[in-house]
Design a protein around this motif. Structure first.
Motif, PDB file in Angstrom:
ATOM      1  N   GLU A 183      30.462  37.555  52.112  1.00 58.98           N
ATOM      2  CA  GLU A 183      30.796  37.896  53.491  1.00 58.98           C
ATOM      3  C   GLU A 183      32.279  38.276  53.547  1.00 58.98           C
ATOM      4  O   GLU A 183      33.141  37.508  53.109  1.00 58.98           O
ATOM      5  CB  GLU A 183      30.542  36.688  54.389  1.00 58.98           C
ATOM      6  N   LEU A 184      32.577  39.446  54.075  1.00 59.58           N
ATOM      7  CA  LEU A 184      33.965  39.887  54.220  1.00 59.58           C
ATOM      8  C   LEU A 184      34.640  39.048  55.298  1.00 59.58           C
ATOM      9  O   LEU A 184      34.163  38.969  56.423  1.00 59.58           O
ATOM     10  CB  LEU A 184      34.010  41.371  54.599  1.00 59.58           C
ATOM     11  N   VAL A 185      35.751  38.382  54.943  1.00 57.36           N
ATOM     12  CA  VAL A 185      36.444  37.524  55.907  1.00 57.36           C
ATOM     13  C   VAL A 185      37.831  38.040  56.262  1.00 57.36           C
ATOM     14  O   VAL A 185      38.393  37.637  57.272  1.00 57.36           O
ATOM     15  CB  VAL A 185      36.526  36.055  55.423  1.00 57.36           C
ATOM     16  N   ARG A 231      31.317  33.243  50.082  1.00 56.26           N
ATOM     17  CA  ARG A 231      29.883  32.995  50.164  1.00 56.26           C
ATOM     18  C   ARG A 231      29.660  31.524  49.903  1.00 56.26           C
ATOM     19  O   ARG A 231      30.462  30.858  49.235  1.00 56.26           O
ATOM     20  CB  ARG A 231      29.081  33.857  49.210  1.00 56.26           C
ATOM     21  N   GLU A 232      28.573  31.009  50.439  1.00 61.15           N
ATOM     22  CA  GLU A 232      28.271  29.612  50.248  1.00 61.15           C
ATOM     23  C   GLU A 232      28.000  29.353  48.776  1.00 61.15           C
ATOM     24  O   GLU A 232      27.307  30.122  48.115  1.00 61.15           O
ATOM     25  CB  GLU A 232      27.060  29.217  51.099  1.00 61.15           C
ATOM     26  N   PHE A 233      28.573  28.286  48.275  1.00 59.61           N
ATOM     27  CA  PHE A 233      28.444  27.913  46.878  1.00 59.61           C
ATOM     28  C   PHE A 233      27.181  27.082  46.706  1.00 59.61           C
ATOM     29  O   PHE A 233      26.974  26.109  47.411  1.00 59.61           O
ATOM     30  CB  PHE A 233      29.659  27.117  46.431  1.00 59.61           C
ATOM     31  N   SER A 234      26.329  27.491  45.807  1.00 62.23           N
ATOM     32  CA  SER A 234      25.126  26.699  45.522  1.00 62.23           C
ATOM     33  C   SER A 234      25.105  26.365  44.048  1.00 62.23           C
ATOM     34  O   SER A 234      25.360  27.224  43.199  1.00 62.23           O
ATOM     35  CB  SER A 234      23.870  27.471  45.921  1.00 62.23           C
ATOM     36  N   ARG A 236      29.940  24.323  50.884  1.00 64.52           N
ATOM     37  CA  ARG A 236      31.024  24.707  49.979  1.00 64.52           C
ATOM     38  C   ARG A 236      30.981  26.214  49.820  1.00 64.52           C
ATOM     39  O   ARG A 236      29.914  26.816  49.848  1.00 64.52           O
ATOM     40  CB  ARG A 236      30.845  24.030  48.624  1.00 64.52           C
ATOM     41  N   PHE A 237      32.143  26.829  49.652  1.00 66.35           N
ATOM     42  CA  PHE A 237      32.230  28.276  49.535  1.00 66.35           C
ATOM     43  C   PHE A 237      33.021  28.652  48.302  1.00 66.35           C
ATOM     44  O   PHE A 237      33.843  27.887  47.819  1.00 66.35           O
ATOM     45  CB  PHE A 237      32.931  28.887  50.760  1.00 66.35           C
ATOM     46  N   GLU A 238      32.740  29.830  47.778  1.00 58.22           N
ATOM     47  CA  GLU A 238      33.568  30.408  46.737  1.00 58.22           C
ATOM     48  C   GLU A 238      34.147  31.693  47.299  1.00 58.22           C
ATOM     49  O   GLU A 238      33.615  32.267  48.239  1.00 58.22           O
ATOM     50  CB  GLU A 238      32.782  30.655  45.449  1.00 58.22           C
ATOM     51  N   TYR A 239      35.255  32.151  46.748  1.00 61.10           N
ATOM     52  CA  TYR A 239      35.964  33.308  47.287  1.00 61.10           C
ATOM     53  C   TYR A 239      36.178  34.367  46.220  1.00 61.10           C
ATOM     54  O   TYR A 239      36.225  34.072  45.036  1.00 61.10           O
ATOM     55  CB  TYR A 239      37.317  32.879  47.867  1.00 61.10           C
TER      56      TYR A 239
END
Length: 45
Positions: free
Chosen positions: A28-30, A41-44, A3-6
């Motif tokens: 991470e720049l996308v 970035r990956e959501f933890s 899972r990612f957050e933006y």
């Protein structure tokens, strides 16, 4: 499943410093266009 957050940033004044800080925090720049920068970035939990 990952899972990612933006995060979206606009009109940075000190771009390089802010980008390095966000990278250190795991962002991470996308995409970058017209003064907007989109990060993920990956959501933890």
């Amino acid at each position: 499943m990952k899972r990612f957050e933006y995060k979206v940033i606009t009109r940075l004044m000190r771009v390089e410093k802010k980008l390095n800080q966000l990278g250190y925090e795991g962002w991470e720049l996308v995409a970058a266009s017209g003064g907007q920068y989109v990060f993920k970035r990956e959501f933890s939990e």
